[in-house]
Design a protein around this motif. Structure first.
Motif, short mmCIF file in Angstrom:
data_model
loop_
_atom_site.label_atom_id
_atom_site.label_comp_id
_atom_site.label_asym_id
_atom_site.label_seq_id
_atom_site.Cartn_x
_atom_site.Cartn_y
_atom_site.Cartn_z
N SER A 83 72.93 13.17 76.21
CA SER A 83 71.91 13.00 77.21
C SER A 83 71.05 11.80 76.79
O SER A 83 70.36 11.86 75.78
CB SER A 83 71.07 14.28 77.29
OG SER A 83 70.19 14.23 78.36
N TYR A 111 68.47 10.49 81.71
CA TYR A 111 67.18 11.00 82.17
C TYR A 111 66.09 9.99 81.83
O TYR A 111 66.26 9.14 80.96
CB TYR A 111 66.85 12.33 81.49
CG TYR A 111 67.65 13.49 82.01
CD1 TYR A 111 67.32 14.11 83.21
CD2 TYR A 111 68.75 13.96 81.30
CE1 TYR A 111 68.06 15.18 83.69
CE2 TYR A 111 69.50 15.02 81.78
CZ TYR A 111 69.15 15.62 82.98
OH TYR A 111 69.89 16.67 83.45
N GLU A 116 63.65 16.71 79.72
CA GLU A 116 64.77 16.96 80.64
C GLU A 116 66.11 16.79 79.92
O GLU A 116 67.04 17.58 80.12
CB GLU A 116 64.72 15.98 81.82
CG GLU A 116 63.51 16.13 82.70
CD GLU A 116 63.35 14.97 83.67
OE1 GLU A 116 62.98 15.24 84.83
OE2 GLU A 116 63.58 13.80 83.27
N TRP A 120 69.07 19.69 79.31
CA TRP A 120 70.47 19.51 79.70
C TRP A 120 71.39 19.78 78.51
O TRP A 120 72.40 20.48 78.64
CB TRP A 120 70.69 18.11 80.27
CG TRP A 120 72.06 17.90 80.84
CD1 TRP A 120 72.50 18.28 82.08
CD2 TRP A 120 73.17 17.26 80.20
NE1 TRP A 120 73.82 17.92 82.23
CE2 TRP A 120 74.26 17.30 81.10
CE3 TRP A 120 73.35 16.67 78.95
CZ2 TRP A 120 75.50 16.75 80.80
CZ3 TRP A 120 74.60 16.13 78.64
CH2 TRP A 120 75.66 16.17 79.56
#
Length: 135
Positions: A83, A111, A116, A120
Motif C-alpha cells: 500500500s 492512498y 488508509e 488496507w
C-alpha cells in the motif's frame, strides 16, 4: 535517516521515505529489505513518501526495478500486498515509471493518507490468515 523501517506492528512493515537518499543509503535500503524476505514470514508493506519528498533519482528507480525483478518470486510468496502512500502527483508518476520497467508480483494500491494504507494492509493480512487457516 532518509529511509526509516518500522516493524513495530509486524507483520505490517512500514517504510518512510523522508528525503533524497544517497546511492549508498538506497543500496542499504534494498539490502535491509532483503532481511525481511529472509524471515520466511508473510507480511504486508506500507510504503510512505513525505509530501515534499524530492524526485526519485532515475538511477534509484532503475535499481528498484532490478531489485524487484531479482526478488520477484520471493516477494510474491512473502508479501500479501503493498500500500503506497503517495500524496504527491510527482511520486505517483515515479511509481508508474518503476512499474513500467518491472511489474509487482503482489496486489498494490495507492492512498493519500497513511491510516488508509495501513487499514488496507491489515485487511489483506486478515484475509491471508483466514485463507491459511481454512486451507
Amino acid at each position: 535517516a532518509t529511509i526509516e523501517f518500522d516493524e513495530s506492528e509486524w507483520p505490517v512493515l512500514v517504510m518512510h521515505f523522508k528525503g533524497r537518499p544517497t546511492d549508498e543509503e538506497f543500496a542499504g535500503y534494498l539490502s535491509k529489505y532483503e532481511t525481511y524476505l529472509a524471515r520466511g514470514e508473510r507480511y504486508g508493506l506500507v510504503l510512505v513518501t513525505e509530501p515534499d519528498a524530492p524526485m526519485t533519482k532515475p538511477k534509484h528507480a532503475k535499481m528498484q526495478a532490478k531489485w524487484i525483478k531479482d526478488h520477484f518470486d520471493l516477494l510474491g510468496q512473502r508479501c500479501v500486498g503493498i500500500s503506497f502512500v503517495l500524496p504527491s502527483p510527482m511520486m505517483r508518476g515515479v511509481l508508474k515509471a518503476i512499474l513500467s520497467m518491472q511489474r509487482l508480483p503482489m496486489d498494490h494500491t495507492v492512498y493519500g493518507r497513511e491510516f488508509e494504507a495501513r487499514e488496507w494492509i491489515r485487511s489483506r493480512l486478515d484475509a491471508d490468515r483466514a485463507r491459511a487457516s481454512s486451507g
